[in-house]
Design an enzyme around this catalytic site. Structure first.
Site, PDB file in Angstrom:
ATOM      1  N   GLY B  13       0.820  -1.206   0.000  1.00  0.00           N
ATOM      2  CA  GLY B  13       0.000   0.000   0.000  1.00  0.00           C
ATOM      3  C   GLY B  13       0.851   1.253   0.000  1.00  0.00           C
ATOM      4  O   GLY B  13       1.843   1.334   0.719  1.00  0.00           O
ATOM      5  N   THR B 136       5.067   1.517   6.091  1.00  0.00           N
ATOM      6  CA  THR B 136       3.687   1.061   6.276  1.00  0.00           C
ATOM      7  C   THR B 136       2.946   1.990   7.213  1.00  0.00           C
ATOM      8  O   THR B 136       3.466   2.358   8.261  1.00  0.00           O
ATOM      9  CB  THR B 136       3.582  -0.380   6.813  1.00  0.00           C
ATOM     10  OG1 THR B 136       2.223  -0.599   7.236  1.00  0.00           O
ATOM     11  CG2 THR B 136       4.460  -0.624   8.019  1.00  0.00           C
ATOM     12  N   ASP B 138       0.549   1.108   8.852  1.00  0.00           N
ATOM     13  CA  ASP B 138       0.073   0.290   9.971  1.00  0.00           C
ATOM     14  C   ASP B 138       1.030   0.297  11.165  1.00  0.00           C
ATOM     15  O   ASP B 138       0.653  -0.106  12.262  1.00  0.00           O
ATOM     16  CB  ASP B 138      -0.137  -1.156   9.510  1.00  0.00           C
ATOM     17  CG  ASP B 138      -1.275  -1.273   8.521  1.00  0.00           C
ATOM     18  OD1 ASP B 138      -2.186  -0.428   8.577  1.00  0.00           O
ATOM     19  OD2 ASP B 138      -1.251  -2.199   7.694  1.00  0.00           O
TER      20      ASP B 138
END
Lengths: 404, 404
Positions: B13, B136, B138
């Site tokens: 992503g 990331t 996340d």
């Protein structure tokens, strides 16, 4: 000039700059000697009937400036739409508190509230100056070049699509986002300002000013996907079929209505999910992603147009000047006078109240799935200074060695 | 030092700063005399097997800097996860093009790809230096204080909730937003940084590190609603029941999986809508709104942490330095050394690949519905300079005249 107190209130959906207008009213009103005190009603007209007032005369100028730069309605808001009885309650309170000037910052519904209050005051022989101050991210007030709040929301939508397009270019597939707008597609159309290169998305834009035909939509998506290997789509929450039936009501089991009888379109991802499902199943495209910009687009902190801020402040200031030096009630409006400059005027309340402006035909392309350069020219100066820009690596392919 | 070409690629992503790392690699690599050319693979490892390369040696420094400031993966990305056969294809291409240095910018899955490629290269006796560069939103890579991309996404989430809280305060009711995060709740927890006053939202935060119990959730919402007359909630897309079953799979008819076997959690508003429905029906609260932050949080243009930008650039630069002057493959990691300062180190690929960091216990409150001050202290410096601030009118109530 009437002598008495000033009351300011905020109605309807918040915007990023609605507090600029509030601060404009308060700071300007505090300059006038015929003004005893400046009150703010908490949660719009509901705050009035509840006598829920803040004394803003004692607020510091510094804090008013800080609040002016903060999104959403600092005085709180309401969706109440006063009827005759409600207005009689309002008068009782206004009279009891010696209010001589009433400023209501809001959209369509709020301007109608001001109209009713103004009429009831006249009928009751109560000396009250009522001014409506425009505010709506929908940009749907008639007689205005545009409305305060719209430019900042438009900037959020443009920046959001600029990023969504870059994201979609990286991982491809179909990306669809639902933008606010019940009857007017201005905010959805703002997505076009996120586009830089000819193959950038949004490739397709659907607004409520045109009938939404699912088969045509799917054909458009397929053609775009075939051409670019990806597709970015902006869809207005208010899209409807040829009978005027919102596409969303065709799927929601239980549709919520607000006090104005409006169907709830925001605060749910249903429309985006339905359209994504249609694309997946009917076109066989695997990676389809749907976002709903939701409340971010009207209250996100840190994405604001400086042009919008200045104008929102000015409509508040001008409202007070019209009230003090003018002879009638009305609604402040923005008129464009150059590229880019504006003037303000006072419209009769009847000219604005309850009416809805929609996108002019010259702003929508012939196919009904995009916007024109005229729209881009119209919107660009409103977005303000410092708009971010997206850059690409220049194409410079390395010759293949292995494959023939 | 190996002599040959450098290849850089981006996987997984996109983030707001992933191009900073790419620019860091390219600009640093171009300084070394043993580097012939610097290539970029288009769409990650898929671009390698397709021999889809850009020659970045000929890109201007100016444009690289402009692209560095642009969100999303300028080289394109992929979700492909190479197996042995895929890696053999990669070698064929790398050998054919004389690649000596391979830099892959990505998250968990990408670090695992680098590990496999590194092992296969060693096994094949092919001299190749492989470095994984962390990225990331996340924040779930082990051995890192935090990962590039997370601070900017966290800033978006914090600013989004700051605005959503102001909006909710104006019109009240319940507001819920779903934030990305499959296993790690860091990004959802970032919503807490949008909070200023004690009664500000988000009032409740649910992360995947704790079991989600619907009844407890509803009780929390009711208690907050009773206390403040409103409620703002942040929910991670990855919340799951006590069997580890994602809450979203309990409602989605047909669940999509990606190439890594992961369930699709993003790009749909289903989870938010379900939870809103539960609140409406079980608690009888009428105005409940659900947003899903979706792709905006990772690619929005114009909301970026300057700390994140600098660090993302540095991990790219350091990767090249480790590759040139070091003796082993590995994954660059960020270590915190002060309040606030960082150092970089090179971790073994096995230490990172395929592992998932989750929120440390000290970051989550005892009730499992909020974060601790330790988390706020951890996150605040990462958000960077110029964070917006929200201001309120000071309470100064006018005494009521009519009501007794």
């Amino acid at each position: 000039m009437l002598h008495g107190k000033v009351l300011v209130a905020q109605g309807g959906g918040p915007t990023a700059v609605i507090n600029q207008s509030m601060a404009g009213v308060v700071l300007e009103a505090r300059k006038f000697r015929n003004v005893d005190l400046v009150y703010g009603a908490y949660h719009g007209v509901r705050g009035i009937i509840n006598e829920d007032f803040l004394d803003l005369t004692q607020e510091t100028t510094h804090n008013l400036e800080m609040v002016a730069g903060t999104p959403s309605s600092a005085l709180g808001s309401t969706r109440d739409k006063p009827d005759l009885k409600y207005c009689q309650e309002i008068f009782k309170v206004l009279q009891a508190h010696g209010i001589a000037y009433f400023f209501y910052i809001g959209g369509n519904d709020s301007s109608d509230t001001v109209r009713i209050v103004s009429e009831e005051a006249r009928r009751a022989g109560y000396p009250l100056r009522c001014i409506h101050i425009p505010k709506t991210i929908d940009n749907d007030l008639v007689g205005n070049d545009h409305t305060p709040g719209f430019p900042s929301a438009a900037r959020f939508v443009a920046q959001g699509f600029m990023g969504a397009n870059l994201d979609n270019a990286a991982l491809t597939g179909v990306y669809l986002a639902v933008v606010m707008g019940r009857h007017a597609g201005f905010l959805t159309a703002a997505s076009a300002l996120g586009k830089k290169f000819p193959d950038d998305g949004p490739h397709l834009i659907y607004v409520p000013e045109r009938t939404f035909v699912l088969d045509k939509f799917l054909a458009d998506v397929k053609a775009t996907q075939d051409k670019y290997g990806r597709c970015v789509i902006a869809v207005s929450e208010g899209i409807h079929d040829d009978k005027g039936q919102p596409i969303i009501t065709q799927l929601a089991k239980e549709v919520e209505h607000d006090a104005h009888g409006n169907v709830q379109l925001s605060g749910t991802g249903a429309l985006g999910d339905l359209l994504a499902e249609e694309i997946k199943t009917k076109l066989g495209i695997k990676r389809v992603r749907a976002d709903t910009f939701g409340y971010l687009q009207r209250s996100f902190v840190g994405c604001v147009s400086d042009v919008d801020q200045r104008e929102a402040r000015e409509v508040g200031e001008k409202a007070v000047q019209y009230a003090m030096w003018g002879q009638q009630d009305g609604s402040v409006a923005i008129e464009r006078t150059g590229f880019y400059s504006v003037e303000y005027k006072l419209q009769p309340l009847e000219a604005v109240a309850g009416k809805t402006r929609v996108m002019e035909d010259e702003f929508i392309n012939a196919e009904g799935n995009g916007v024109t350069d005229a729209f881009r020219m119209y919107l660009r100066p409103l977005l303000g200074s410092g708009m971010p820009d997206a850059f690409r690596l220049r194409t410079n392919h390395v010759p293949k060695v292995l494959s023939k």
